[in-house]
Design a protein around this motif. Structure first.
Motif, PDB file in Angstrom:
ATOM      1  N   THR A 126       0.813  -1.222   0.000  1.00  0.00           N
ATOM      2  CA  THR A 126       0.000   0.000   0.000  1.00  0.00           C
ATOM      3  C   THR A 126       0.837   1.259   0.000  1.00  0.00           C
ATOM      4  OG1 THR A 126      -0.104   0.241   2.424  1.00  0.00           O
ATOM      5  CG2 THR A 126      -1.723  -1.230   1.386  1.00  0.00           C
ATOM      6  N   GLY A 127       2.040   1.210   0.560  1.00  0.00           N
ATOM      7  CA  GLY A 127       2.857   2.409   0.721  1.00  0.00           C
ATOM      8  C   GLY A 127       2.369   3.326   1.830  1.00  0.00           C
ATOM      9  N   GLU A 128       1.275   2.946   2.499  1.00  0.00           N
ATOM     10  CA  GLU A 128       0.674   3.796   3.539  1.00  0.00           C
ATOM     11  C   GLU A 128       1.245   3.395   4.901  1.00  0.00           C
ATOM     12  OE1 GLU A 128      -3.374   2.817   2.861  1.00  0.00           O
ATOM     13  OE2 GLU A 128      -3.554   4.048   1.053  1.00  0.00           O
ATOM     14  N   VAL A 129       2.422   3.907   5.207  1.00  0.00           N
ATOM     15  CA  VAL A 129       3.147   3.464   6.392  1.00  0.00           C
ATOM     16  C   VAL A 129       2.403   3.808   7.674  1.00  0.00           C
ATOM     17  CG1 VAL A 129       5.259   3.740   7.743  1.00  0.00           C
ATOM     18  CG2 VAL A 129       5.382   3.559   5.246  1.00  0.00           C
ATOM     19  N   PHE A 130       1.986   5.055   7.819  1.00  0.00           N
ATOM     20  CA  PHE A 130       1.347   5.428   9.081  1.00  0.00           C
ATOM     21  C   PHE A 130       0.017   4.702   9.268  1.00  0.00           C
ATOM     22  CE2 PHE A 130      -1.437   7.862  11.795  1.00  0.00           C
ATOM     23  CZ  PHE A 130      -0.680   7.877  12.951  1.00  0.00           C
TER      24      PHE A 130
ATOM     25  N   ARG B 272       9.093   8.283   5.513  1.00  0.00           N
ATOM     26  CA  ARG B 272      10.230   8.475   4.607  1.00  0.00           C
ATOM     27  C   ARG B 272      11.364   7.511   4.939  1.00  0.00           C
ATOM     28  NH1 ARG B 272       8.915  14.035   5.261  1.00  0.00           N
ATOM     29  NH2 ARG B 272      10.505  14.220   6.894  1.00  0.00           N
ATOM     30  N   ALA B 273      11.646   7.365   6.232  1.00  0.00           N
ATOM     31  CA  ALA B 273      12.749   6.490   6.637  1.00  0.00           C
ATOM     32  C   ALA B 273      12.461   5.037   6.280  1.00  0.00           C
ATOM     33  CB  ALA B 273      12.991   6.634   8.137  1.00  0.00           C
ATOM     34  N   LEU B 274      11.228   4.598   6.513  1.00  0.00           N
ATOM     35  CA  LEU B 274      10.897   3.197   6.237  1.00  0.00           C
ATOM     36  C   LEU B 274      10.900   2.913   4.744  1.00  0.00           C
ATOM     37  CD1 LEU B 274      10.135   0.537   7.643  1.00  0.00           C
ATOM     38  CD2 LEU B 274       7.743   1.109   7.194  1.00  0.00           C
ATOM     39  N   LEU B 275      10.341   3.826   3.951  1.00  0.00           N
ATOM     40  CA  LEU B 275      10.277   3.610   2.510  1.00  0.00           C
ATOM     41  C   LEU B 275      11.655   3.634   1.861  1.00  0.00           C
ATOM     42  CD1 LEU B 275       7.106   5.749   1.712  1.00  0.00           C
ATOM     43  CD2 LEU B 275       7.281   3.257   1.693  1.00  0.00           C
ATOM     44  N   ALA B 276      12.639   4.201   2.562  1.00  0.00           N
ATOM     45  CA  ALA B 276      13.998   4.264   2.019  1.00  0.00           C
ATOM     46  C   ALA B 276      14.809   3.011   2.336  1.00  0.00           C
ATOM     47  CB  ALA B 276      14.729   5.491   2.560  1.00  0.00           C
TER      48      ALA B 276
ATOM     49  N   ARG C 284       5.187  -3.861   8.164  1.00  0.00           N
ATOM     50  CA  ARG C 284       5.947  -4.210   6.964  1.00  0.00           C
ATOM     51  C   ARG C 284       5.098  -5.005   5.976  1.00  0.00           C
ATOM     52  NH1 ARG C 284      10.912  -7.281   9.542  1.00  0.00           N
ATOM     53  NH2 ARG C 284      11.164  -7.952   7.367  1.00  0.00           N
ATOM     54  N   ILE C 285       4.261  -5.911   6.495  1.00  0.00           N
ATOM     55  CA  ILE C 285       3.425  -6.742   5.628  1.00  0.00           C
ATOM     56  C   ILE C 285       2.455  -5.882   4.841  1.00  0.00           C
ATOM     57  CG2 ILE C 285       1.590  -8.482   5.636  1.00  0.00           C
ATOM     58  CD1 ILE C 285       3.041  -9.658   8.172  1.00  0.00           C
ATOM     59  N   ARG C 286       1.754  -4.955   5.502  1.00  0.00           N
ATOM     60  CA  ARG C 286       0.699  -4.177   4.844  1.00  0.00           C
ATOM     61  C   ARG C 286       1.271  -3.042   3.999  1.00  0.00           C
ATOM     62  NH1 ARG C 286      -2.666  -3.584  10.456  1.00  0.00           N
ATOM     63  NH2 ARG C 286      -2.919  -5.818  10.841  1.00  0.00           N
ATOM     64  N   ALA C 287       2.194  -2.287   4.566  1.00  0.00           N
ATOM     65  CA  ALA C 287       2.676  -1.093   3.860  1.00  0.00           C
ATOM     66  C   ALA C 287       3.655  -1.430   2.754  1.00  0.00           C
ATOM     67  CB  ALA C 287       3.322  -0.127   4.854  1.00  0.00           C
TER      68      ALA C 287
END
Length: 318
Positions: free
Chosen positions: A127-131, A213-217, A243-246
């Protein structure tokens, strides 16, 4: 419904539809790939309507709603809202286009080999939706699924935004990080969320953009865990669920889950095990352990329940 809410609902339904077609270069089981993101049957951000999956999206241009339907080898997508065009760009990752199964060998266990053969369309959604993924996982800490789903439904419905489009029932986009921070204590209480969980969500929301930003990097599971578990109140289980969802992380394992080790042990060895035993059983598939877990769930093989279900506690009385 108030007049203001009625007017907002009317405006939400008035957006023009934008359409697109995604033709995946691989088999795709839409329900098993995207459907696992739904947080219970009453999820206000997502629903199943026959063959159609409805999902709300929060974009930089505003809320949007997606309707996805599998037709032959195509995924036909409709979108509504100010963020419709941006939402369409998210569909391929949502449908597992970024899921890389390179190096995965299911042949070392007969059950995994058979389910992998029968389920070539099972992909890992991103999803890319970390929060949003973090907020979901925090609400699910140390409670039953029913309690967590209820809390998600109540909080998103009240503090999210009504999603556009002709949805079969009213849907909402999840609150932004700033909106989560403003939820009053009594709404957390009414939703049955305990103070440790509500405080964790508020603390994470204060640095939501930086965490995303930190997680997606990051590129490795260790780095992802390092980013997430550096946050107060976030442990390995919450990190893995996020990690599984985002990210559609193929190797994330939710150590500490109430049922997972038992299910993995039953499927792979025929008997119960603990977290250490689960990790040992999954070790041959390092890099793809979440993929194996998803195949186990897809197999329908499940440990027989030995006792009564855990009864949800009603903390609102205290």
């Amino acid at each position: 419904m108030t007049l203001a809410q009625d007017a907002a609902a009317t405006r939400a339904s008035a957006h023009a539809r934008v359409e697109s077609v995604y033709r995946p270069p691989h088999p795709l089981d839409l329900r098993r790939t995207v459907g696992m993101l739904r947080r219970g049957p009453g999820d206000p951000t997502m629903m199943f309507d026959g063959p159609v999956i409805w999902r709300t999206v929060r974009t930089g241009l505003g809320p949007a709603t997606l309707a996805l339907r599998s037709v032959g080898a195509e995924i036909r997508v409709s979108a509504w809202g100010d963020g419709a065009a941006e939402a369409l760009d998210l569909v391929t990752a949502l449908c597992g286009a970024e899921d890389d199964a390179t190096g995965f060998d299911p042949s070392s266990h007969p059950l995994i080999a058979e389910v992998a053969r029968r389920s070539p369309g099972l992909r890992l959604a991103r999803t890319g939706e970390v929060f949003d993924a973090l907020a979901c996982a925090i609400l699910e800490q140390k409670v039953t699924g029913l309690e967590a789903f209820r809390a998600w439904r109540l909080l998103v419905t009240k503090h999210g935004r009504r999603a556009p489009g002709p949805t079969p029932r009213p849907l909402y986009t999840a609150p932004t990080a700033d909106e989560w921070r403003l939820i009053p204590s009594w709404d957390w209480h009414r939703a049955g969320v305990q103070p440790p969980q509500s405080k964790t969500i508020v603390r994470v929301a204060e640095r939501g953009a930086r965490v995303s930003r930190a997680l997606l990097a990051t590129t490795s599971g260790d780095d992802r865990d390092r980013v997430l578990t550096s946050l107060p109140g976030i442990g390995p289980w919450t990190s893995a669920e996020t990690r599984i969802r985002a990210l559609g992380d193929p190797d994330a394992v939710s150590v500490g889950d109430y049922h997972l080790a038992h299910e993995v042990g039953h499927a792979l060895s025929g008997h119960r095990t603990d977290d250490a035993g689960m990790l040992q059983l999954l070790a041959p598939w390092a890099g793809h352990r979440q993929r194996v877990i998803r195949l186990i769930y897809a197999s329908g093989v499940s440990e027989p329940r030995r006792g009564p279900r855990l009864t949800p506690a009603d903390h609102r009385r205290h």
